[in-house]
Scaffold this motif. Structure first.
Motif: not given
Length: 208
Positions: A176-184, A190-194
């Motif tokens: 599960r490596d970082y896949a970049g700026s994907t929608s997920v 967004g959840t963290l910032k909300s």
């Protein structure tokens, strides 16, 4: 000394001459201190452009100390044996071209076959880091792991180095490596910032 490592990794069962043709054509321009940024931007991969720019900036900043430059090209494939002489000839041409970057540049070509890759994979990566727990961790029934609770800021310190870069060695074997700026990933951010109070840990527990 400044070291630049260039990696060509292929899944083909043998070494191919064509692998050296693109680097031989493009790298002399990309590693030229007087390169035309505007012209390159139009037809060059952004990440490649940024990485080579970083190298040139380091080279320029240290120019007054006349640093020795070592360029190492690694060609890895699933080949059972070493490269054919024709492949090595193409590699030598690239090596000679890269040696012209500065008056004190050494360039080398390294070939890794299937046996080399298997041997290096078996070595594994050793990493040591300290994580501050909020509560005493619980061991699993098999005794092979622990379940623990930690603050998010402490976990962030745990997975990053002193210069705030992600410690990739901790996640080297994680699919599960970082896949970049994907929608997920953008939704997770967004959840963290909300600050809506959602159970972030429950919905985003993919780090294994």
């Amino acid at each position: 000394m400044i070291e630049l490592v260039l990696l060509q990794a292929k899944t083909s069962p043998g070494y191919q001459e064509t692998v050296f043709e693109k680097p031989h054509f493009h790298l002399p321009t990309l590693l030229d201190m007087s390169r035309d940024e505007d012209e390159l931007t139009a037809h060059t991969n952004a990440k490649l452009l940024e990485r080579t720019r970083r190298f040139l900036h380091v080279l320029e900043d240290l120019a007054s100390s006349f640093p020795q430059v070592h360029v190492k090209v690694i060609y890895a494939s699933k080949a059972a044996e070493g490269p054919h002489p024709n492949v090595k000839a193409k590699g030598d041409r690239l090596r000679r071209e890269l040696a012209k970057i500065t008056s004190d540049t050494e360039a080398t070509i390294e070939y890794l076959n299937a046996a080399d890759l298997r041997e290096r994979t078996a070595r594994g990566a050793k990493a040591v880091a300290q994580l501050v727990f909020s509560e005493t961790p619980m061991s699993t029934s098999l005794g092979e792991g622990y379940v623990c609770l930690a603050r998010l800021d402490e976990y962030y310190k745990f997975i990053t180095s002193e210069n705030q870069a992600l410690r990739l060695e901790l996640f080297e074997s994680n699919v599960r490596d970082y896949a970049g700026s994907t929608s997920v990933n953008n939704a997770i951010s967004g959840t963290l910032k909300s600050g809506t109070g959602e159970d972030f840990w429950w919905f985003n527990n993919g780090v294994t």
